[in-house]
Design a protein around this motif. Structure first.
Motif, PDB file in Angstrom:
ATOM      1  N   ASP A   1      -9.370   1.184  -3.129  1.00  0.00           N
ATOM      2  CA  ASP A   1     -10.149   0.261  -2.207  1.00  0.00           C
ATOM      3  C   ASP A   1     -11.633   0.345  -2.342  1.00  0.00           C
ATOM      4  OD1 ASP A   1      -7.767  -0.117  -0.982  1.00  0.00           O
ATOM      5  OD2 ASP A   1      -8.109   1.485   0.637  1.00  0.00           O
ATOM      6  N   ALA A   2     -12.379   1.428  -2.214  1.00  0.00           N
ATOM      7  CA  ALA A   2     -13.826   1.253  -2.548  1.00  0.00           C
ATOM      8  C   ALA A   2     -14.155   0.531  -3.703  1.00  0.00           C
ATOM      9  CB  ALA A   2     -14.281   2.728  -2.546  1.00  0.00           C
ATOM     10  N   VAL A   3     -13.666   0.548  -4.738  1.00  0.00           N
ATOM     11  CA  VAL A   3     -14.321  -0.086  -6.050  1.00  0.00           C
ATOM     12  C   VAL A   3     -14.043  -1.542  -5.980  1.00  0.00           C
ATOM     13  CG1 VAL A   3     -12.207   0.206  -7.583  1.00  0.00           C
ATOM     14  CG2 VAL A   3     -14.534  -0.111  -8.537  1.00  0.00           C
TER      15      VAL A   3
ATOM     16  N   THR B   1     -15.623   9.594 -10.095  1.00  0.00           N
ATOM     17  CA  THR B   1     -15.241   9.972  -8.896  1.00  0.00           C
ATOM     18  C   THR B   1     -13.370   9.907  -8.926  1.00  0.00           C
ATOM     19  OG1 THR B   1     -15.273   7.852  -7.853  1.00  0.00           O
ATOM     20  CG2 THR B   1     -16.697   9.670  -7.325  1.00  0.00           C
TER      21      THR B   1
ATOM     22  N   VAL C   1      -6.238   6.145  -3.733  1.00  0.00           N
ATOM     23  CA  VAL C   1      -6.138   4.910  -2.876  1.00  0.00           C
ATOM     24  C   VAL C   1      -7.600   4.437  -2.518  1.00  0.00           C
ATOM     25  CG1 VAL C   1      -5.099   4.005  -1.082  1.00  0.00           C
ATOM     26  CG2 VAL C   1      -3.522   5.081  -2.544  1.00  0.00           C
ATOM     27  N   MET C   2      -7.934   5.364  -1.796  1.00  0.00           N
ATOM     28  CA  MET C   2      -9.185   5.283  -1.047  1.00  0.00           C
ATOM     29  C   MET C   2     -10.381   4.661  -2.010  1.00  0.00           C
ATOM     30  SD  MET C   2      -9.883   8.108   1.940  1.00  0.00           S
ATOM     31  CE  MET C   2     -11.350   7.302   2.439  1.00  0.00           C
ATOM     32  N   LEU C   3     -10.401   5.417  -3.349  1.00  0.00           N
ATOM     33  CA  LEU C   3     -11.154   5.167  -4.389  1.00  0.00           C
ATOM     34  C   LEU C   3     -10.909   3.501  -4.833  1.00  0.00           C
ATOM     35  CD1 LEU C   3     -11.790   8.445  -6.101  1.00  0.00           C
ATOM     36  CD2 LEU C   3     -13.373   7.283  -4.607  1.00  0.00           C
TER      37      LEU C   3
ATOM     38  N   ARG D   1       0.868  -1.118  -0.041  1.00  0.00           N
ATOM     39  CA  ARG D   1      -0.004  -0.026   0.319  1.00  0.00           C
ATOM     40  C   ARG D   1       0.985   1.163   0.073  1.00  0.00           C
ATOM     41  NH1 ARG D   1      -5.454  -0.813   1.060  1.00  0.00           N
ATOM     42  NH2 ARG D   1      -5.821   1.362   1.772  1.00  0.00           N
TER      43      ARG D   1
ATOM     44  N   PHE E   1     -16.959   4.773  -9.648  1.00  0.00           N
ATOM     45  CA  PHE E   1     -15.292   4.675  -9.546  1.00  0.00           C
ATOM     46  C   PHE E   1     -14.835   5.679 -10.607  1.00  0.00           C
ATOM     47  CE2 PHE E   1     -11.286   3.181 -10.960  1.00  0.00           C
ATOM     48  CZ  PHE E   1     -10.299   3.572  -9.827  1.00  0.00           C
TER      49      PHE E   1
ATOM     50  N   ASP F   1      -3.866  10.023  -1.765  1.00  0.00           N
ATOM     51  CA  ASP F   1      -4.777   9.667  -0.938  1.00  0.00           C
ATOM     52  C   ASP F   1      -5.881   9.177  -1.277  1.00  0.00           C
ATOM     53  OD1 ASP F   1      -2.545   9.501   1.117  1.00  0.00           O
ATOM     54  OD2 ASP F   1      -3.327  11.554   1.903  1.00  0.00           O
ATOM     55  N   THR F   2      -6.726  10.157  -2.074  1.00  0.00           N
ATOM     56  CA  THR F   2      -8.022  10.009  -2.621  1.00  0.00           C
ATOM     57  C   THR F   2      -8.221   8.728  -3.555  1.00  0.00           C
ATOM     58  OG1 THR F   2      -8.352  12.242  -2.310  1.00  0.00           O
ATOM     59  CG2 THR F   2      -9.847  11.169  -3.656  1.00  0.00           C
TER      60      THR F   2
ATOM     61  N   ILE G   1      -2.392  14.485  -1.827  1.00  0.00           N
ATOM     62  CA  ILE G   1      -3.760  14.687  -1.110  1.00  0.00           C
ATOM     63  C   ILE G   1      -4.760  13.716  -2.303  1.00  0.00           C
ATOM     64  CG2 ILE G   1      -6.154  15.996  -1.094  1.00  0.00           C
ATOM     65  CD1 ILE G   1      -4.607  18.059   0.463  1.00  0.00           C
TER      66      ILE G   1
END
Lengths: 191, 191
Positions: free
Chosen positions: B162-164, B183, B158-160, B131, B180, B155-156, B152
């Motif tokens: 994970d989310a998808v 965004t 990486v979060m997206l 990661r 995904f 970071d966003t 920033i």
DNA sequence: CGAGAGAGAAAGAACGATCGTTCTTTTACG
DNA sequence: CGTAAAAGAACGATCGTTCTTTCTCTCTCG
């Protein structure tokens, strides 16, 4: 006349469920055996199998309890909200708070799904129901706040909730929290 | 002179690792025992314990293989990219494609973390390294494309990601993919 | 009023199955 | 013939579950 036959929820069953929930969440479901649950709860096997059909029923009850807690939190927020926009803000702040304070080991539902591959499994069905409900509630709040494309925005917020719960656990929780608050407020059309 | 002592990777070790990886990913790590891995791979216990120190080493190798595959995909994308902006687009499309086609059972690293609570565990360290690397690479690409606040934005993204991966597994994969892409392109400053 | 029968829940031993690992034996190749 | 890998039996430990026993009330009947 608090008969333990008619409503046994308050006594050993509740204590057992809380103990199991803590262990399931902190260490993973397959990783904790019934022996450790019984030892930590201070009860014996007979007590467990009287109140639950088996370990899987205990897992289902664990996730249903998580679902109930979240519903309760959301209802509490709905009572405090002074406007639809305020409600959206409270929901987003509540998710961030939850990931930062309580659910520091990831999302109970996502984690459970990692260990239960079969979508037909009762455990998975609890997860599905929870997610469908949560998405619908978000869409409802977005619509109430007059947002266009509330369905799309709800999808985005669900994804961001997953992301912040995972990110707070695996990465820097402070950074994840900030990233979530920024992107979620943007997705919800908040300033 | 492909001695099986100096480089035993090609033979039974590779086959064993691929079999174990498939089972670990599809059914969860704790849920699959060595017996089933051996049965599916068509080898015996001695073969496993000759090439791996134990099951945990097999899990570590599984995740390192996933890490290597992703690095390979990213290198392939870097070769095809004709500009920094194009590279960002390729990365985002690659993530969506990966979640939709290959990793339909969630993220191997997130799933593994659900089953390994101890951050000091070697398994968890593989996850952490992956990661950290992935986030750094994203930030590098964003900086190369001249984006402000590349940290920033990384970071966003990486979060997206994970989310998808989670959303494609738990919810409607088509809707997750669309959410995904929208965004993530927005977060990366793409049109 | 008090002793005992009976039902219900808890205690704990024990079940077969499977866990990950190790050991001894057999096979195969230089 | 000797070395090393593979085969498979076997290890103790733990898995989830069931069973028998013990205990503790309650209700009843002498």
């Amino acid at each position: 006349m608090k008969s333990s036959r008619e409503s046994p929820a308050s006594g050993p069953r509740q204590h057992l469920l809380e103990t199991a929930s803590r262990l399931f969440y902190l260490e993973g479901i397959n990783a904790v055996g019934v022996d450790r649950i019984l030892q930590q709860a201070g009860v014996t096997r007979a007590t467990l199998y009287r109140h639950f059909a088996g370990k899987e029923a205990l897992v289902v009850a664990y996730l249903e309890r998580e679902d109930a807690l979240i519903r309760h939190h959301l209802e509490a927020a709905a009572d405090r909200a002074v406007s639809p926009d305020h409600m959206l803000e409270l929901v987003i702040e509540g998710i961030a708070e939850d990931a930062w304070r309580h659910h520091t080991r990831g999302c109970p539902f996502i984690n459970a799904t990692a260990e239960f591959p079969d979508p037909a499994n009762p455990v998975r069905q609890v997860v599905s129901r929870h997610r469908v409900w949560f998405r619908a509630v978000l869409e409802e709040y977005l619509t109430a706040a007059g947002r266009e494309d509330s369905a799309i925005k709800a999808d985005t917020l669900v994804m961001l909730r997953d992301a912040v719960l995972v990110g707070s656990y695996l990465d820097d929780s402070e950074a994840s929290r900030r990233t979530f608050l920024r992107t979620a407020r943007c997705a919800a059309g908040l300033p």
